[in-house]
Design an enzyme around this catalytic site. Structure first.
Site, short mmCIF file in Angstrom:
data_model
loop_
_atom_site.label_atom_id
_atom_site.label_comp_id
_atom_site.label_asym_id
_atom_site.label_seq_id
_atom_site.Cartn_x
_atom_site.Cartn_y
_atom_site.Cartn_z
N SER A 117 0.81 -1.21 0.00
CA SER A 117 0.00 0.00 0.00
C SER A 117 0.85 1.26 0.00
O SER A 117 0.31 2.35 -0.08
CB SER A 117 -0.94 0.00 1.20
N HIS A 138 -2.18 -2.54 -6.47
CA HIS A 138 -2.72 -2.22 -5.15
C HIS A 138 -4.24 -2.27 -5.17
O HIS A 138 -4.89 -1.47 -5.84
CB HIS A 138 -2.22 -0.83 -4.73
N GLU A 150 -4.64 0.33 -8.17
CA GLU A 150 -3.55 1.21 -8.58
C GLU A 150 -2.44 0.32 -9.16
O GLU A 150 -1.98 -0.60 -8.48
CB GLU A 150 -2.98 1.98 -7.38
N ASN A 189 -3.45 6.35 -0.89
CA ASN A 189 -3.02 6.45 0.52
C ASN A 189 -2.33 7.78 0.82
O ASN A 189 -2.34 8.24 1.96
CB ASN A 189 -2.13 5.28 0.90
#
Ligand code: 3HC
Length: 284
Positions: A117, A138, A150, A189
């Protein structure tokens, strides 16, 4: 197109990824070094599929076909996988060890993807002899539901590798975005952690209750859950790890983890998994 994939790690993310891949016709080798974890994941997936059968979206025989495609495996069984997705602990050394093994046991054409992540794809790739075939992929929690993946390029990731994981993402009904530079936290994130941090600071400063902070973001920004509830869902230990890594890499207070989060994690209150996360916490 790839037909066989290996998923390394059968925790929340690994089992969700295995679930969605098997649902879309892939044969999935599931590996977890901890005994019993793959069996537990299969039971959970079976329960999810039962609900799909109850809702009339799957037939019982389709459910059994999906379960048959989820194969508990060891490293000896995965040599013919065309794509491996690593979803183990968010610790660089642990991931590197997995990639070393994947590089050894998988065919030279296989793509090695990490569900990290935030960590560096380029660094993970250095442990292999095929950095051009290493890529970030991801997923978001819960993986069977969330539309996004992602795709993250490492310094040496080839266009062909990006293309292959893009095709894979489309084939399991996900929407992909490509993160062109290997940077900590990628897109989501990097945006989400400051949201969590600010929500936690608002709580620490006594500005509003947890319920009202979540309600404000849910109704004011139309998010499906408030940030404090979501932080529990993603796991407070995972959140803290990601924040600490972003802080270390960017040297920026935007990513400085609130003390309340650190205290909860130290006390073993990790959110979703224990039912004792931020949301059930009454102190500051
Ligand atoms: N696995 C599979 N399916 C699940 C699931 C799971 N763990 N949890 C929920 N679902 C399914 C339900 O079966 C239901 O399916 P249906 O609509 O087809 O019948 C659907 O999701 C909706 O679930 P519920 O009705 O139980 O509850 P909600 O409508 O409140 O939705 C939610 C739950 C999907 C979790 C929604 O609240 C949501 O989208 N929350 C935000 C999640 C999010 O932002 N995730 C990203 C986190 S960041 C991250 O993962 C990155 C990491 O690196 C930190």
């Amino acid at each position: 197109m790839e037909q066989r994939i290996a998923v390394i790690g059968a925790g929340t993310m690994g089992s969700g990824i295995a679930h969605v891949a098997a649902l879309h016709g892939y044969q999935v080798y599931m590996i977890d070094e901890k005994p019993g974890v793959v069996q537990t994941a299969r039971v959970r997936i079976h329960q999810r599929l039962d609900r799909e059968v109850e809702k009339g979206r799957l037939t019982p025989s389709e459910r059994e076909a999906v379960m048959d495609r989820l194969i508990e495996a060891t490293w000896d069984h995965v040599a013919d996988a065309e794509l491996a997705i690593e979803a183990v602990l968010e610790i660089m050394e642990v991931k590197k060890a997995v990639f070393q093994t994947l590089d050894r046991v998988l065919g030279p054409e296989a793509v090695l993807a990490t569900n990290t992540s935030s960590l560096s794809i380029t660094e993970i790739a250095t442990t292999t002899r095929r950095p051009q075939n290493v890529v970030g992929l991801h997923f978001f929690n819960p993986a069977p539901v969330m539309k996004l993946v992602e795709i993250v390029r490492g310094e040496e990731t080839s266009d062909d590798t990006v293309q292959r994981v893009q095709t894979f993402a489309t084939s399991i009904n996900k929407e992909a975005v490509v993160v062109q530079k290997d940077t900590p936290g990628f897109i989501v994130n990097r945006v989400l952690m400051p949201l969590f941090i600010e929500a936690m600071r608002i709580y620490e400063e006594g500005i509003a209750s947890k319920e009202d902070i979540d309600k404000a973001i849910k109704l004011g920004l139309n998010h499906p859950m408030g940030p404090l509830t979501l932080a529990d869902l993603t796991g407070l230990d995972v959140d803290l790890n990601v924040m600490d890594y972003l802080f270390q890499e960017f040297h920026d207070d935007r990513f400085a983890a609130p003390m309340v989060l650190r205290r909860l994690v130290r006390a073993g209150k990790l959110g979703r998994k224990t039912g004792k996360g931020f949301y059930n916490y009454d102190g500051v």
